[in-house]
Design a protein around this motif. Structure first.
Motif, mmCIF file in Angstrom:
data_model
loop_
_atom_site.group_PDB
_atom_site.id
_atom_site.type_symbol
_atom_site.label_atom_id
_atom_site.label_comp_id
_atom_site.label_asym_id
_atom_site.label_seq_id
_atom_site.Cartn_x
_atom_site.Cartn_y
_atom_site.Cartn_z
ATOM 1 N N GLY A 128 0.828 -1.194 0.000
ATOM 2 C CA GLY A 128 0.000 0.000 0.000
ATOM 3 C C GLY A 128 0.862 1.242 0.000
ATOM 4 N N ALA A 129 0.388 2.289 -0.641
ATOM 5 C CA ALA A 129 1.145 3.544 -0.690
ATOM 6 C C ALA A 129 0.202 4.687 -0.979
ATOM 7 N N THR A 130 0.561 5.868 -0.504
ATOM 8 C CA THR A 130 -0.218 7.054 -0.844
ATOM 9 C C THR A 130 -0.015 7.359 -2.328
ATOM 10 N N PRO A 131 -0.992 7.976 -2.989
ATOM 11 C CA PRO A 131 -0.860 8.242 -4.428
ATOM 12 C C PRO A 131 0.376 9.049 -4.790
ATOM 13 N N SER A 132 0.775 10.002 -3.941
ATOM 14 C CA SER A 132 1.962 10.802 -4.264
ATOM 15 C C SER A 132 3.216 9.945 -4.273
ATOM 16 N N LEU A 133 3.286 8.934 -3.400
ATOM 17 C CA LEU A 133 4.449 8.051 -3.386
ATOM 18 C C LEU A 133 4.429 7.094 -4.572
ATOM 19 N N CYS A 134 3.235 6.710 -5.010
ATOM 20 C CA CYS A 134 3.139 5.888 -6.213
ATOM 21 C C CYS A 134 3.654 6.656 -7.424
ATOM 22 N N THR A 135 3.477 7.974 -7.403
ATOM 23 C CA THR A 135 3.951 8.813 -8.510
ATOM 24 C C THR A 135 5.441 9.115 -8.390
ATOM 25 N N GLY A 136 5.916 9.398 -7.164
ATOM 26 C CA GLY A 136 7.279 9.882 -7.000
ATOM 27 C C GLY A 136 8.310 8.835 -6.662
ATOM 28 N N LEU A 137 8.106 8.092 -5.589
ATOM 29 C CA LEU A 137 9.136 7.199 -5.060
ATOM 30 C C LEU A 137 9.139 5.818 -5.695
ATOM 31 N N LEU A 138 7.964 5.232 -5.862
ATOM 32 C CA LEU A 138 7.894 3.806 -6.161
ATOM 33 C C LEU A 138 8.327 3.371 -7.558
#
Length: 293
Positions: free
Chosen positions: A96-106
């Motif tokens: 699970g991840a916040t949408p911003s982390l799905c866009t930036g980090l992952l």
């Protein structure tokens, strides 16, 4: 109490219909009903109120449902853990991840993980930290990337800090620059219209709290979007938004990016998993790669 009885109970609780539940678990309806009755005898309480065309949970059923779901989820995790082959050639990770982390980090980390372990299936669930903590607690996720502090402290979860990220202001290059030059103060946002995330988004709560700390309520030009929608609305000139620097760097094409003046705004990202259940082997390897990134 038998494992299959819990499966049948959850199926009825979710469908509110004995025949549809029987179809869902591939068993004859009379057999399912008999097993539910046997479970009720074992527990000494009715689990369902049975009225023609209307099946509802009793108080005992409501109490059992989250526990039964957790037991089934743990059993499913154990099954996948045991079935993993040597050298991580197969398996799955529920992340699970916040949408911003799905866009930036992952994206970069998941690409590296997939290149190394192509047989591992990656199942990603986007959501706010509150939703992800709930999914972790009921066993529906192996790991989650959440924003600290957690919305509700949970002694059942273990968290490890991963990074501390600056927030920046993004705006359309066609619109006047926000602030007074190279940086933007929170107070400067009082004269700006904001493109705001939906309720439940960690960035929404953080931005609104910062504005209120400066003594004003933010003015929303549009609200309710996910990350991609917010960036698109900003590009269209509807307003400005406060987003993580990593997102602005990755998705900032067509956007003006302006830092916040000191002390600025920051958020702390952590990896979380349940304390009472070790993550599967593949999830532990992904955790290691995230911590070493």
């Amino acid at each position: 109490m038998q494992f299959t009885q819990l499966q049948y109970f959850v199926a009825v609780a979710e469908t509110r219909h004995f025949t549809r539940a029987a179809d869902l678990v591939h068993v004859a309806q009379p057999s399912l009903s008999q097993q539910i009755k046997a479970l009720e005898r074992e527990l000494g309480a009715d689990l369902f109120l049975r009225a023609r065309g209307n099946i509802t949970l009793t108080d005992a059923g409501e109490a059992l449902l989250p526990l039964a779901r957790r037991i089934l989820a743990d059993a499913d995790t154990a099954r996948h853990e045991v079935q993993e082959l040597a050298q991580l050639r197969s398996g799955r990770i529920r992340l699970g991840a916040t949408p911003s982390l799905c866009t930036g980090l992952l994206p970069d980390v998941l690409r590296a993980f997939h290149d190394r372990y192509p047989g591992i299936r990656l199942l990603i669930e986007e959501g706010g930290s509150h939703d992800l903590v709930r999914e972790l607690a009921r066993g529906a996720l192996d790991l989650a990337l959440v924003v600290l502090p957690l919305p509700t402290p949970s002694p059942a979860l273990t968290t490890v800090e991963l990074l501390r990220e600056d927030l920046v202001v993004v705006s359309s290059p066609e619109a006047p620059a926000p602030g007074r030059g190279r940086t933007v103060r929170i107070a400067d946002l009082e004269s700006e219209r904001l493109v705001m995330f939906r309720h439940g988004y960690d960035l929404r709560e953080l931005t609104v709290a910062a504005c209120r700390a400066e003594g004003f309520e933010p003015d929303f030009a549009v609200e309710g979007g996910e990350m991609d929608a917010v960036l698109g609305f900003v590009r269209a000139g509807l307003g400005v938004a406060v987003v993580p620097r990593m997102v602005a760097t990755k998705s900032g094409r067509g956007l003006r990016v302006t830092p916040l003046a000191r002390p600025g705004l920051h958020r702390t990202i952590a990896l979380a998993h349940r304390s009472d259940v070790a993550p599967p082997r593949a999830a532990r390897e992904l955790q290691r790669m995230l911590l070493e990134r």
